[in-house]
Write a protein that holds these residues in place. Structure first.
Motif, PDB file in Angstrom:
ATOM      1  N   GLU A 272     -12.392   0.685 -15.180  1.00  0.00           N
ATOM      2  CA  GLU A 272     -11.972  -0.134 -15.825  1.00  0.00           C
ATOM      3  C   GLU A 272     -12.857  -0.596 -17.048  1.00  0.00           C
ATOM      4  OE1 GLU A 272      -8.606  -2.542 -13.439  1.00  0.00           O
ATOM      5  OE2 GLU A 272     -10.647  -3.241 -13.362  1.00  0.00           O
ATOM      6  N   ASP A 273     -14.238  -0.180 -16.620  1.00  0.00           N
ATOM      7  CA  ASP A 273     -15.260  -0.695 -17.532  1.00  0.00           C
ATOM      8  C   ASP A 273     -16.501   0.413 -17.542  1.00  0.00           C
ATOM      9  OD1 ASP A 273     -16.189  -1.078 -15.174  1.00  0.00           O
ATOM     10  OD2 ASP A 273     -16.420  -3.291 -14.935  1.00  0.00           O
ATOM     11  N   GLY A 274     -16.331   1.703 -16.995  1.00  0.00           N
ATOM     12  CA  GLY A 274     -17.592   2.585 -17.031  1.00  0.00           C
ATOM     13  C   GLY A 274     -18.099   2.597 -15.571  1.00  0.00           C
ATOM     14  N   LEU A 275     -17.914   1.362 -14.964  1.00  0.00           N
ATOM     15  CA  LEU A 275     -18.513   1.223 -13.418  1.00  0.00           C
ATOM     16  C   LEU A 275     -17.545   1.285 -12.130  1.00  0.00           C
ATOM     17  CD1 LEU A 275     -21.500  -0.936 -13.581  1.00  0.00           C
ATOM     18  CD2 LEU A 275     -21.570   1.541 -13.189  1.00  0.00           C
ATOM     19  N   HIS A 276     -16.585   0.060 -12.385  1.00  0.00           N
ATOM     20  CA  HIS A 276     -15.484  -0.145 -11.358  1.00  0.00           C
ATOM     21  C   HIS A 276     -14.400   0.759 -11.674  1.00  0.00           C
ATOM     22  CE1 HIS A 276     -18.372  -3.598 -11.981  1.00  0.00           C
ATOM     23  NE2 HIS A 276     -18.290  -3.805 -10.670  1.00  0.00           N
ATOM     24  N   LEU A 277     -13.905   1.151 -10.497  1.00  0.00           N
ATOM     25  CA  LEU A 277     -12.836   2.218 -10.398  1.00  0.00           C
ATOM     26  C   LEU A 277     -11.546   1.356 -10.557  1.00  0.00           C
ATOM     27  CD1 LEU A 277     -13.901   4.339  -7.393  1.00  0.00           C
ATOM     28  CD2 LEU A 277     -13.319   5.142  -9.959  1.00  0.00           C
ATOM     29  N   ALA A 278     -10.684   1.931 -11.466  1.00  0.00           N
ATOM     30  CA  ALA A 278      -9.335   1.216 -11.423  1.00  0.00           C
ATOM     31  C   ALA A 278      -8.393   1.344 -10.034  1.00  0.00           C
ATOM     32  CB  ALA A 278      -8.374   1.790 -12.645  1.00  0.00           C
ATOM     33  N   PRO A 279      -7.363   0.372  -9.976  1.00  0.00           N
ATOM     34  CA  PRO A 279      -6.794   0.244  -8.888  1.00  0.00           C
ATOM     35  C   PRO A 279      -6.402   1.616  -8.013  1.00  0.00           C
ATOM     36  CG  PRO A 279      -6.045  -1.348  -9.816  1.00  0.00           C
ATOM     37  CD  PRO A 279      -7.120  -0.637 -10.798  1.00  0.00           C
ATOM     38  N   VAL A 280      -5.640   2.550  -8.601  1.00  0.00           N
ATOM     39  CA  VAL A 280      -5.290   3.837  -7.994  1.00  0.00           C
ATOM     40  C   VAL A 280      -6.380   4.397  -7.829  1.00  0.00           C
ATOM     41  CG1 VAL A 280      -3.848   5.847  -8.188  1.00  0.00           C
ATOM     42  CG2 VAL A 280      -2.855   3.889  -9.002  1.00  0.00           C
ATOM     43  N   SER A 281      -7.526   4.553  -8.644  1.00  0.00           N
ATOM     44  CA  SER A 281      -8.646   5.492  -8.251  1.00  0.00           C
ATOM     45  C   SER A 281      -9.493   4.887  -7.358  1.00  0.00           C
ATOM     46  CB  SER A 281      -9.447   5.531  -9.902  1.00  0.00           C
ATOM     47  OG  SER A 281      -8.631   6.168 -10.860  1.00  0.00           O
ATOM     48  N   ALA A 282      -9.672   3.877  -7.062  1.00  0.00           N
ATOM     49  CA  ALA A 282     -10.222   3.179  -5.914  1.00  0.00           C
ATOM     50  C   ALA A 282      -9.542   3.646  -4.658  1.00  0.00           C
ATOM     51  CB  ALA A 282     -10.109   1.661  -6.123  1.00  0.00           C
ATOM     52  N   ARG A 283      -8.348   3.824  -4.726  1.00  0.00           N
ATOM     53  CA  ARG A 283      -7.619   4.365  -3.464  1.00  0.00           C
ATOM     54  C   ARG A 283      -8.189   5.931  -3.272  1.00  0.00           C
ATOM     55  NH1 ARG A 283      -5.637  -0.115  -4.984  1.00  0.00           N
ATOM     56  NH2 ARG A 283      -4.133  -1.275  -3.846  1.00  0.00           N
ATOM     57  N   HIS A 284      -7.905   6.594  -4.191  1.00  0.00           N
ATOM     58  CA  HIS A 284      -8.557   8.041  -4.313  1.00  0.00           C
ATOM     59  C   HIS A 284      -9.842   7.945  -3.715  1.00  0.00           C
ATOM     60  CE1 HIS A 284      -5.331  10.515  -5.824  1.00  0.00           C
ATOM     61  NE2 HIS A 284      -4.915   9.336  -6.700  1.00  0.00           N
ATOM     62  N   ALA A 285     -10.878   7.068  -4.163  1.00  0.00           N
ATOM     63  CA  ALA A 285     -12.049   7.215  -3.689  1.00  0.00           C
ATOM     64  C   ALA A 285     -12.190   6.944  -2.345  1.00  0.00           C
ATOM     65  CB  ALA A 285     -13.188   6.196  -4.720  1.00  0.00           C
ATOM     66  N   ALA A 286     -11.446   5.850  -1.830  1.00  0.00           N
ATOM     67  CA  ALA A 286     -11.349   5.613  -0.442  1.00  0.00           C
ATOM     68  C   ALA A 286     -10.996   6.712   0.467  1.00  0.00           C
ATOM     69  CB  ALA A 286     -10.595   4.378  -0.123  1.00  0.00           C
ATOM     70  N   CYS A 287     -10.097   7.478   0.056  1.00  0.00           N
ATOM     71  CA  CYS A 287      -9.586   8.518   0.773  1.00  0.00           C
ATOM     72  C   CYS A 287     -10.690   9.604   0.739  1.00  0.00           C
ATOM     73  CB  CYS A 287      -8.403   9.241   0.227  1.00  0.00           C
ATOM     74  SG  CYS A 287      -6.839   7.766   0.443  1.00  0.00           S
ATOM     75  N   ALA A 288     -11.386   9.719  -0.406  1.00  0.00           N
ATOM     76  CA  ALA A 288     -12.501  10.814  -0.704  1.00  0.00           C
ATOM     77  C   ALA A 288     -13.614  10.540   0.441  1.00  0.00           C
ATOM     78  CB  ALA A 288     -13.041  10.882  -1.930  1.00  0.00           C
ATOM     79  N   LEU A 289     -13.957   9.223   0.567  1.00  0.00           N
ATOM     80  CA  LEU A 289     -14.961   8.756   1.453  1.00  0.00           C
ATOM     81  C   LEU A 289     -14.718   9.086   2.838  1.00  0.00           C
ATOM     82  CD1 LEU A 289     -17.748   7.178   1.943  1.00  0.00           C
ATOM     83  CD2 LEU A 289     -16.521   5.320   1.966  1.00  0.00           C
ATOM     84  N   LEU A 290     -13.236   8.946   3.194  1.00  0.00           N
ATOM     85  CA  LEU A 290     -12.969   9.045   4.594  1.00  0.00           C
ATOM     86  C   LEU A 290     -12.910  10.484   4.896  1.00  0.00           C
ATOM     87  CD1 LEU A 290      -9.832   6.691   4.883  1.00  0.00           C
ATOM     88  CD2 LEU A 290     -12.156   6.254   5.382  1.00  0.00           C
TER      89      LEU A 290
END
Length: 295
Positions: A272-290
């Protein structure tokens, strides 16, 4: 005077009764709180979770506002997200040391490795209500303040970015997310402006000294039997290549070469601002971390 005293006593009794009823409702209901009026309220609630250590989490995420974007229901049972807005993983580690919690594993975000611990915040989070009392009476916790409850209920009702992931398993939710066609809607103008600002940030001064402190702190955790895993949240590609991010990444590799390091794939993710992931992308990142962490 007698009427004034009687009136004051009535007010006190009513307030005590209302507090007792609210505390009882919270103890029985234990609602999920995910929205707060500001960053300070969110940080206080997250810090309180670490200090209380309810449920004896076996995995704790230490990080900054980048990790705050990950919804709690997109993490497995036994995981605790101790990311704090405006602070770094060092503050989360200081909270962990101040608590009685002993997780088996800590996941340490390196994006903000240049930030030192906010010890004043750690101290403030331990009061004014004794932790022992907040442990036994959840209604007294900062997390369950009425304003936080109201905001969270309203957020669930609106759905969208604040919608619960559903009743299925987390693995099923991650698979379903991969097939999701609609992604995040972000402002290219805002992202572009913020990326230009972020890429111009200088390399942090004292970075090597900070990494030496990290080496000692993480070695101490390992000596206590804690598995330490470093990871980097995906951000805008240009920001990932910026001098500051590159310097932190290089210094981490040189100072902590024996620790496992996970660099999550950010291809196709939006911020959303170069740093903080937008909502759907944040969920993708959580799955990638797991997936990257494994069992």
């Amino acid at each position: 005077m007698p009427s004034f005293t009687s009136s004051s006593r009535t007010v006190l009794v009513t307030a005590a009764l209302a507090l007792a009823i609210y505390a009882a409702v919270i103890a029985l209901w234990r609602p999920t709180i995910h929205l707060y009026p500001d960053q300070d309220a969110s940080n206080l609630a997250r810090a309180e979770r670490v200090l209380i250590g309810e449920g004896d989490p076996h995995t704790v995420i230490l990080g900054s506002s980048l990790g705050v974007r990950i919804p709690d229901d997109w993490l497995p049972a036994g995981w605790l997200n101790a990311s704090l807005g405006g602070k770094g993983a060092a503050t989360g580690l200081a909270l962990l040391r101040a608590s009685s919690m002993r997780p088996r594993r800590i996941l340490v975000e390196t994006n903000t490795f240049d930030l030192g611990p906010d010890l004043a915040f750690v101290q403030d989070a331990q009061g004014p209500i004794p932790l022992a009392l907040r442990t036994w009476v959840p209604g007294l916790r900062a997390e369950y303040r009425p304003i936080n409850l109201l905001l969270s209920l309203a957020g669930r009702a609106r759905g969208g970015a604040h919608a619960h992931r559903g009743s299925g398993s987390l693995a099923e939710a991650c698979l379903s997310l991969q097939a999701q066609v609609q992604g995040d809607i972000v402002s290219a103008e805002i992202v572009g402006r913020e990326v230009a600002r972020l890429t111009a940030r200088p390399v942090p001064s004292g970075l090597v000294a900070r990494m030496v402190d990290w080496r000692a702190a993480l070695r101490a955790e390992q000596e206590r039997g804690v598995e330490v895993i470093l990871f980097e949240w995906p951000v805008d590609p240009e920001v990932m290549r910026s001098p500051r991010a590159a310097a932190i990444r290089t210094t981490v590799a040189e100072t902590l070469p024996t620790l496992r390091f996970l660099r999550l794939d950010g291809e196709g993710l939006a911020t959303e601002d170069g740093l903080h992931l937008a909502p759907v992308s944040a969920r993708h990142a959580a799955c990638a971390l797991l997936h990257a962490v494994g069992g």
